[in-house]
Write a protein that holds these residues in place. Structure first.
Motif, PDB file in Angstrom:
ATOM      1  N   GLU A  50       0.647  -1.238  -0.010  1.00 38.64           N
ATOM      2  CA  GLU A  50       0.045  -0.031   0.141  1.00 38.64           C
ATOM      3  C   GLU A  50       1.146   1.076   0.114  1.00 38.64           C
ATOM      4  N   TRP A  51       1.939   1.236   0.809  1.00 34.50           N
ATOM      5  CA  TRP A  51       2.945   2.340   0.837  1.00 34.50           C
ATOM      6  C   TRP A  51       3.412   2.779  -0.449  1.00 34.50           C
ATOM      7  N   SER A  52       4.004   1.592  -1.247  1.00 41.13           N
ATOM      8  CA  SER A  52       4.817   1.592  -2.347  1.00 41.13           C
ATOM      9  C   SER A  52       3.777   2.110  -3.422  1.00 41.13           C
ATOM     10  N   LYS A  55       3.003   5.578  -2.995  1.00 41.10           N
ATOM     11  CA  LYS A  55       4.400   6.609  -3.519  1.00 41.10           C
ATOM     12  C   LYS A  55       4.347   6.718  -4.910  1.00 41.10           C
ATOM     13  N   LEU A  56       4.085   5.636  -5.680  1.00 36.75           N
ATOM     14  CA  LEU A  56       4.219   5.738  -7.164  1.00 36.75           C
ATOM     15  C   LEU A  56       3.011   6.770  -7.859  1.00 36.75           C
ATOM     16  N   ALA A  57       1.904   6.921  -6.972  1.00 33.66           N
ATOM     17  CA  ALA A  57       0.631   7.550  -7.371  1.00 33.66           C
ATOM     18  C   ALA A  57       1.178   8.956  -6.998  1.00 33.66           C
ATOM     19  N   THR A 122      14.725 -17.705  -5.252  1.00 32.26           N
ATOM     20  CA  THR A 122      15.875 -17.931  -4.749  1.00 32.26           C
ATOM     21  C   THR A 122      16.970 -17.017  -5.567  1.00 32.26           C
ATOM     22  N   SER A 123      17.798 -16.436  -4.474  1.00 31.47           N
ATOM     23  CA  SER A 123      18.897 -15.602  -4.932  1.00 31.47           C
ATOM     24  C   SER A 123      20.052 -16.048  -5.359  1.00 31.47           C
ATOM     25  N   SER A 124      20.339 -17.709  -5.116  1.00 25.75           N
ATOM     26  CA  SER A 124      21.467 -18.468  -5.154  1.00 25.75           C
ATOM     27  C   SER A 124      21.138 -20.001  -5.316  1.00 25.75           C
ATOM     28  N   ASN A 147      15.815  -6.281  -6.101  1.00 27.58           N
ATOM     29  CA  ASN A 147      15.107  -5.204  -5.147  1.00 27.58           C
ATOM     30  C   ASN A 147      15.430  -3.896  -5.257  1.00 27.58           C
ATOM     31  N   PRO A 148      14.435  -2.945  -5.373  1.00 28.44           N
ATOM     32  CA  PRO A 148      12.965  -3.092  -5.192  1.00 28.44           C
ATOM     33  C   PRO A 148      12.185  -3.729  -6.393  1.00 28.44           C
ATOM     34  N   PRO A 149      11.325  -4.753  -6.544  1.00 22.91           N
ATOM     35  CA  PRO A 149      10.921  -5.282  -7.565  1.00 22.91           C
ATOM     36  C   PRO A 149      10.290  -4.426  -8.218  1.00 22.91           C
ATOM     37  N   ILE A 197      27.933 -11.574  -9.588  1.00 22.69           N
ATOM     38  CA  ILE A 197      29.219 -10.603  -9.946  1.00 22.69           C
ATOM     39  C   ILE A 197      28.679  -9.773  -8.651  1.00 22.69           C
ATOM     40  N   LEU A 198      27.709  -9.379  -8.171  1.00 25.85           N
ATOM     41  CA  LEU A 198      27.367  -8.195  -7.407  1.00 25.85           C
ATOM     42  C   LEU A 198      27.717  -8.741  -5.670  1.00 25.85           C
ATOM     43  N   VAL A 199      27.262  -9.770  -5.473  1.00 30.07           N
ATOM     44  CA  VAL A 199      27.652 -10.111  -4.010  1.00 30.07           C
ATOM     45  C   VAL A 199      28.975 -10.117  -3.706  1.00 30.07           C
ATOM     46  N   LEU A 229      27.664   3.064 -10.299  1.00 27.57           N
ATOM     47  CA  LEU A 229      26.523   2.205  -9.694  1.00 27.57           C
ATOM     48  C   LEU A 229      25.446   3.282  -9.251  1.00 27.57           C
ATOM     49  N   PRO A 230      24.075   2.714  -9.157  1.00 28.33           N
ATOM     50  CA  PRO A 230      23.105   3.657  -8.823  1.00 28.33           C
ATOM     51  C   PRO A 230      23.215   4.025  -7.196  1.00 28.33           C
ATOM     52  N   MET A 231      23.859   3.009  -6.450  1.00 22.27           N
ATOM     53  CA  MET A 231      24.016   3.231  -5.001  1.00 22.27           C
ATOM     54  C   MET A 231      25.419   2.926  -4.679  1.00 22.27           C
TER      55      MET A 231
HETATM   56  N1  3HC Z   1       8.076   1.651  -4.197  1.00 15.24           N
HETATM   57  C1  3HC Z   1       7.765   3.048  -4.270  1.00 15.24           C
HETATM   58  N2  3HC Z   1       8.687   3.859  -4.261  1.00 15.24           N
HETATM   59  C2  3HC Z   1       9.932   3.572  -3.789  1.00 15.24           C
HETATM   60  C3  3HC Z   1      10.259   2.252  -3.272  1.00 15.24           C
HETATM   61  C4  3HC Z   1       9.472   1.177  -3.530  1.00 15.24           C
HETATM   62  N3  3HC Z   1       9.494  -0.185  -3.434  1.00 15.24           N
HETATM   63  N4  3HC Z   1      11.603   1.978  -2.893  1.00 15.24           N
HETATM   64  C5  3HC Z   1      12.020   3.375  -2.746  1.00 15.24           C
HETATM   65  N5  3HC Z   1      11.112   4.295  -3.225  1.00 15.24           N
HETATM   66  C6  3HC Z   1      11.078   5.699  -3.540  1.00 15.24           C
HETATM   67  C7  3HC Z   1      11.941   5.998  -2.143  1.00 15.24           C
HETATM   68  O1  3HC Z   1      10.968   6.308  -1.041  1.00 15.24           O
HETATM   69  C8  3HC Z   1      12.085   7.527  -2.868  1.00 15.24           C
HETATM   70  O2  3HC Z   1      11.097   8.416  -2.619  1.00 15.24           O
HETATM   71  P1  3HC Z   1      11.412   9.993  -2.203  1.00 15.24           P
HETATM   72  O3  3HC Z   1      12.063  10.545  -3.346  1.00 15.24           O
HETATM   73  O4  3HC Z   1       9.764  10.337  -1.936  1.00 15.24           O
HETATM   74  O5  3HC Z   1      12.032   9.844  -0.863  1.00 15.24           O
HETATM   75  C9  3HC Z   1      12.524   7.376  -4.044  1.00 15.24           C
HETATM   76  O6  3HC Z   1      11.653   5.976  -4.400  1.00 15.24           O
HETATM   77  C10 3HC Z   1      13.859   7.291  -4.437  1.00 15.24           C
HETATM   78  O7  3HC Z   1      14.089   7.667  -5.718  1.00 15.24           O
HETATM   79  P2  3HC Z   1      15.388   8.007  -5.875  1.00 15.24           P
HETATM   80  O8  3HC Z   1      15.169   9.409  -6.923  1.00 15.24           O
HETATM   81  O9  3HC Z   1      16.243   8.783  -4.804  1.00 15.24           O
HETATM   82  O10 3HC Z   1      16.137   7.134  -6.446  1.00 15.24           O
HETATM   83  P3  3HC Z   1      15.982   6.550  -7.861  1.00 15.24           P
HETATM   84  O11 3HC Z   1      14.590   6.690  -8.442  1.00 15.24           O
HETATM   85  O12 3HC Z   1      16.916   7.108  -8.807  1.00 15.24           O
HETATM   86  O13 3HC Z   1      16.456   5.031  -7.725  1.00 15.24           O
HETATM   87  C11 3HC Z   1      16.501   2.801  -7.036  1.00 15.24           C
HETATM   88  C12 3HC Z   1      15.995   4.302  -6.683  1.00 15.24           C
HETATM   89  C13 3HC Z   1      15.858   2.150  -8.310  1.00 15.24           C
HETATM   90  C14 3HC Z   1      16.286   2.028  -5.884  1.00 15.24           C
HETATM   91  C15 3HC Z   1      18.036   2.973  -7.341  1.00 15.24           C
HETATM   92  O14 3HC Z   1      18.829   3.745  -6.568  1.00 15.24           O
HETATM   93  C16 3HC Z   1      18.536   1.782  -7.975  1.00 15.24           C
HETATM   94  O15 3HC Z   1      18.592   1.014  -8.831  1.00 15.24           O
HETATM   95  N6  3HC Z   1      19.442   1.193  -6.803  1.00 15.24           N
HETATM   96  C17 3HC Z   1      20.045  -0.335  -7.058  1.00 15.24           C
HETATM   97  C18 3HC Z   1      19.339  -1.205  -6.854  1.00 15.24           C
HETATM   98  C19 3HC Z   1      19.974  -2.441  -7.226  1.00 15.24           C
HETATM   99  O16 3HC Z   1      20.949  -2.782  -7.735  1.00 15.24           O
HETATM  100  N7  3HC Z   1      18.920  -3.686  -6.785  1.00 15.24           N
HETATM  101  C20 3HC Z   1      19.390  -4.998  -7.205  1.00 15.24           C
HETATM  102  C21 3HC Z   1      20.208  -5.442  -5.892  1.00 15.24           C
HETATM  103  S1  3HC Z   1      20.561  -7.054  -6.292  1.00 15.24           S
HETATM  104  C22 3HC Z   1      19.261  -8.069  -5.785  1.00 15.24           C
HETATM  105  O17 3HC Z   1      18.152  -7.673  -5.435  1.00 15.24           O
HETATM  106  C23 3HC Z   1      19.224  -9.409  -6.006  1.00 15.24           C
HETATM  107  C24 3HC Z   1      19.161 -10.556  -4.509  1.00 15.24           C
HETATM  108  O18 3HC Z   1      18.768 -11.683  -4.920  1.00 15.24           O
HETATM  109  C25 3HC Z   1      20.200 -10.269  -3.428  1.00 15.24           C
END
Ligand code: 3HC
Length: 295
Positions: A50-52, A55-57, A122-124, A147-149, A197-199, A229-231
């Motif tokens: 619901e939060w997400s 937020k998108l809306a 599963t992650s691995s 993450n985040p899907p 690669i990432l972990v 990288l984005p983060m």
């Molecule tokens: N739903 C809705 N909004 C969300 C959200 C979600 N699930 N998660 C974050 N947001 C919101 C935040 O609250 C924030 O809102 P705000 O601006 O009002 O505070 C906003 O999105 C963040 O937006 P930003 O503009 O700061 O950041 P970006 O939009 O540019 O990107 C990101 C956010 C897509 C998470 C980007 O940082 C990114 O791509 N990060 C890397 C993530 C990644 O690599 N994930 C894969 C990891 S590996 C994995 O998951 C595999 C597993 O098996 C381990």
């Protein structure tokens, strides 16, 4: 089964990945049953969806009407029989422990329709080994979200040794229906492609800090602003969950050898339950401002 025959999707697990996958499926118009082992977990996942969606809306990425309709399509459940009976596709996102998955798969096999397709997020872990806990290994494959899907584009579609081509086709098309970009992974090796690669990259960042070579902020600053990288890698660890990275590494260490030994700094985070954003604290403290990576 064809993708057109899919009406109902079940997601097992309402944690970070489970609720995110349920949200993605509901946004694509599917009726989704999201199941976890107790009311508290399933309600928490539902609240996160619901939060997400709101937020998108708020950010005009979807309309409020679409957000409300997607939430209406999600049914939170605890009862396993009710969750999987009459469903078309089951996507499992329960904790990364073989024993837990084996128990859940036994329950699924008892109650799910014979023709249902079963995918794991599963992650691995080995898709082939997991498939052998099911009644229909040919209808089982990996469907790995990031993450985040709701924000990440990629889905790895992973074949096990017993997986039918038809199963992979349906899951690949389903990922497309979800608005994602599927990539087929033919080799069922630990971590598949992205996590392989990432972990280790996140682990190496931990070793640098653990050995006193750099600070968390220095590492994150270079990965974010120098490597594009984005983060930063510690921010990313907190995003995916330090327990998740640790379990992936433990498994890769067991199967692939010493190069993948989890860093003690990461183990310490897991022991202290500093798992990242989901617990409010990880490498950064999210109750007091979160990450502020210097540029
Ligand atoms: N739903 C809705 N909004 C969300 C959200 C979600 N699930 N998660 C974050 N947001 C919101 C935040 O609250 C924030 O809102 P705000 O601006 O009002 O505070 C906003 O999105 C963040 O937006 P930003 O503009 O700061 O950041 P970006 O939009 O540019 O990107 C990101 C956010 C897509 C998470 C980007 O940082 C990114 O791509 N990060 C890397 C993530 C990644 O690599 N994930 C894969 C990891 S590996 C994995 O998951 C595999 C597993 O098996 C381990």
């Amino acid at each position: 089964m064809e993708t057109d025959d899919i009406n109902s999707i079940t997601v097992l697990g309402a944690g970070n990945m489970g609720h995110g996958i349920a949200e993605v499926a509901a946004l694509a118009g599917y009726d989704v049953r999201m199941r976890d082992i107790n009311q508290e977990f399933v309600q928490s996942g539902y609240d996160d969806i619901e939060w997400s969606l709101n937020k998108l809306a708020e950010k005009d990425q979807i309309s409020q009407e679409d957000a409300d309709a997607a939430l209406d399509r999600v049914t939170p459940l605890v009862d396993i029989e009710e969750s999987v009976s009459d469903t078309d596709v089951i996507i499992e996102a329960v904790p990364e422990k073989m024993e837990i998955k084996e128990d859940v798969y036994a329950e699924v096999s008892e109650h799910a329709p014979d023709q249902a397709i079963f995918a794991t997020n599963t992650s691995s872990l080995s898709i082939t080994d997991l498939s052998e806990f099911t009644d229909h290994p040919e209808q089982f494959c990996g469907m790995h979200f990031f993450n985040p899907p709701v924000r990440m584009q990629l889905v790895e579609v992973i074949s096990g040794e017993h997986t039918d081509e038809a199963t992979l086709d349906v899951i690949e098309e389903l990922a497309e229906e979800f608005g994602k970009t599927p990539v087929r992974v033919h080799r069922d090796s630990p971590g598949f492609i992205v996590n392989r690669i990432l972990v280790p990259l996140m682990n190496e960042a931990c070793w640098l800090v653990h050995e006193g070579e750099a600070t968390i902020e220095e590492v994150d600053s270079t990965t974010k602003y120098g490597m594009g990288l984005p983060m930063g890698s510690f921010e990313l660890g907190d995003q995916v969950g330090n327990d998740v990275s640790y379990h992936v590494l433990e498994y890769m260490h067991d199967v692939l050898g010493d190069a993948y030994e989890p860093c003690p700094l990461l183990a310490e985070k897991v022991e202290n339950e500093e798992l990242g954003k989901k617990t409010g604290k990880g490498f950064y403290d999210y109750e007091n401002g979160g990450a502020d990576v210097p540029s």
